[in-house]
Design a protein around this motif. Structure first.
Motif, PDB file in Angstrom:
ATOM      1  N   ASN A 145      38.850  35.578  39.357  1.00 56.50           N
ATOM      2  CA  ASN A 145      39.244  37.088  39.343  1.00 56.50           C
ATOM      3  C   ASN A 145      38.986  37.751  40.748  1.00 56.50           C
ATOM      4  O   ASN A 145      38.158  37.228  41.572  1.00 56.50           O
ATOM      5  N   ASP A 146      40.036  38.571  41.143  1.00 58.90           N
ATOM      6  CA  ASP A 146      40.148  38.837  42.588  1.00 58.90           C
ATOM      7  C   ASP A 146      40.197  40.617  42.150  1.00 58.90           C
ATOM      8  O   ASP A 146      40.412  40.968  41.454  1.00 58.90           O
TER       9      ASP A 146
ATOM     10  N   ASP B 197      42.426  42.673  42.539  1.00 57.65           N
ATOM     11  CA  ASP B 197      43.659  43.018  41.810  1.00 57.65           C
ATOM     12  C   ASP B 197      43.569  43.013  40.456  1.00 57.65           C
ATOM     13  O   ASP B 197      43.764  43.844  39.466  1.00 57.65           O
TER      14      ASP B 197
ATOM     15  N   ARG C 102      41.353  41.843  38.513  1.00 57.56           N
ATOM     16  CA  ARG C 102      40.022  42.956  37.741  1.00 57.56           C
ATOM     17  C   ARG C 102      40.475  44.374  37.595  1.00 57.56           C
ATOM     18  O   ARG C 102      40.511  44.754  36.337  1.00 57.56           O
TER      19      ARG C 102
END
Ligand code: MV4
Length: 504
Positions: free
Chosen positions: A249-250, A252, A254
């Motif tokens: 996850n990054d 964005d 998330r």
């Protein structure tokens, strides 16, 4: 401001202990309920009061809403916390609690019912503008309907039970010739499992990650999400290891998933803590709504560790009519947390349950370690209930530190008297795929294959070494020299000893 004075926890094991800890911090006294075999259980010992509600069978004890409500009335508890499992998503029980003039610490029955059916949940997500896996939003009317829809959706497809969840009645169909048997099997399994043989079709998301978003909302219209949990490491659709944040996850992704999760919660005017599950394609990080769980999840501690928010305290505050103690802009994820679900099962014997008395228990401690347990040294692990004895969490500034902490904690964690899955976790935490974080729902299958390969490799290496040692012993004998063989030791055993494999 109003607050409960006494709460009854309608559960057992680690989650009952966990909820009692939140109550104690808030100055709220606690009532435990227990079945006959749980008379000496940790949650009974920890509570301020305890009520026997029945025999071992859950249907006669922890699932008997009438007995639980009677215990609350008898002790003067104003509210009931259901934990997870048992009656935690039983809309009928929620209504009985309200009819008895008590507060259910959880969502409204209508929200539970909306999300309980997988097809109705899909319809709500679609209406909320949240991506769902392409497929039908009605049960398949016939096999011909399934055939037609599968072609429209495009193989491979997933057949799913409308009344199901957790993978029961689910069938992956790679090509048309498999559809007939899969359709019949899915329907019969759905009928057997849920009393409803309705099945629907979705396009299969291949090598998906199972990532879920924690949402929480109060009775004043405040909603927030607390980031994601990676739950792809599952065995037979049971989560085994969870972590937050997800390795992929990054910010964005998330934010986009969090926004969708809140949209789903708002669509059913959700109140309380809930979890929206997604499938995430590792190919392009597209994500699809799977289902919403209208309860506190087993794996909530990893979210608490990275956000600092006590979800159980928030649940109690919300049920008492208070606002969330934070807003979305306050939510920050710091560091990394991993949870291993420790079961009384034997990983060397196909994870069969291993009930019995815990003769010796040494819990891990020290920096970044949290163990939410439901047992103590001398406690009996019963065959009657879920064999999870604790959830071991490790926290670090980043994933590698969390992994190193978990490895240490798993070495410190000692249980004698029953088998546990701790040795299994020691191996997983050393696995290169796990450490790389390239997880998907097929992880356990791949892990077992890597383990078998390495076992075969070790065995082949051992056999070669023993053969060499045998060669050495027969060569020595030929020269009249006899290496020191212990009395009664077979040639194989002496060769293995000479080869230094004795204690393998
Ligand atoms: C899927 C899927 C792939 N494609 N649906 C598993 C139980 C329930 N939570 C939904 N699940 C899945 N639904 C489509 N269209 C993959 C899963 C899945 C899974 C499937 C097989 C084995 C393990 C799994 C673990 C998590 C999710």
């Amino acid at each position: 401001m109003f607050m409960f004075k006494k709460i009854l926890i309608a559960n057992r094991g680690e989650i009952a202990v966990r909820v009692m800890r939140a109550c104690r911090e808030m100055g709220i006294s606690t009532v435990a309920v227990y079945s006959e075999p749980d008379a000496d259980a940790l949650h009974v010992r920890m509570a301020d009061e305890a009520c026997l509600i029945g025999p071992a069978q859950s249907a006669e004890s922890y699932l008997r809403g009438d007995k639980i409500i009677a215990a609350a009335k008898e002790t003067g508890a104003e509210a009931i916390h259901p934990g997870y499992g048992f009656l935690s998503e039983n809309a009928g029980f929620v209504r009985q609690v309200a009819d008895a003039g008590l507060v259910f610490i959880g969502p409204a029955p209508e929200a539970m019912e909306s999300m309980g059916g997988k097809i109705s949940a899909r319809k709500i997500a679609i209406a909320a503008g949240v991506p769902v896996v392409p497929g039908t939003t009605e049960p398949l009317a016939s096999f011909e309907d399934a055939q037609k829809t599968a072609v429209e959706v495009g193989y491979p497809v997933m057949l799913k039970a409308a009344a199901g969840g957790g993978g029961k009645g689910m069938r992956l169909v790679d090509e048309p010739k498999e559809l007939r048997s899969a359709f019949d099997n899915a329907r019969s399994e759905a009928l057997a499992g849920f009393g409803d043989d309705s099945v629907y079709i979705e396009k299969a998301v291949l090598k998906p990650r199972h990532i879920e978003i924690q949402v929480i909302s109060d009775t004043h219209g405040n909603y927030a999400h607390l980031g994601e949990r990676e739950c792809s490491i599952q065995r037979r659709h049971q989560k085994v290891i969870e972590e937050s944040p997800s390795p992929i996850n990054d910010a964005d992704l998330r934010a986009r998933m969090g926004e969708c999760a809140v949209k789903v919660a708002k669509a059913v005017e959700y109140v309380g803590a809930g979890t929206v599950e997604f499938l995430v394609s590792d190919v392009d990080r597209s994500f699809y709504f799977l289902e919403m769980n209208t309860r506190l999840q087993v794996e909530h501690p990893v979210t608490e560790l990275v956000t600092g928010i006590d979800i159980v305290r928030e649940q109690i505050n919300i049920a008492a009519g208070r606002e969330l103690s934070f807003s979305q802009s306050d939510v920050e994820m710091r560091g990394h947390a991993i949870e291993c679900r420790v079961y009384a099962e034997d990983p060397e014997n196909n994870f069969l349950p291993s009930p019995g008395r815990i003769r010796r228990l040494r819990l891990p401690q020290g920096p970044g370690v949290r163990d939410d347990g439901g047992v103590y040294e001398g406690a009996d692990v019963s065959i009657h209930y879920d064999p999870m004895i604790s959830k071991l969490c490790a926290y670090g500034r980043d994933r590698m530190e969390a992994i190193e902490r978990m490895r240490r904690a798993l070495v410190e964690y000692r249980v004698e008297g029953i088998k546990t899955t701790i040795p299994f976790f020691r191996e997983v935490l050393a696995d290169e795929v796990f450490v790389a974080g390239t997880l998907d729902t097929g992880f356990i299958k791949g892990f077992n294959e890597r383990r078998r390969e390495s076992d075969v490799a070790i065995e082949a290496e051992d056999l070669a070494t023993i053969a060499a040692a045998l060669e050495f012993t027969s060569a020595s004998k030929a020269k009249g020299k006899q290496p020191a063989a212990s009395k009664g030791e077979s040639r194989w055993a002496s060769a293995a000893r000479i080869a230094g494999l004795r204690d393998r």
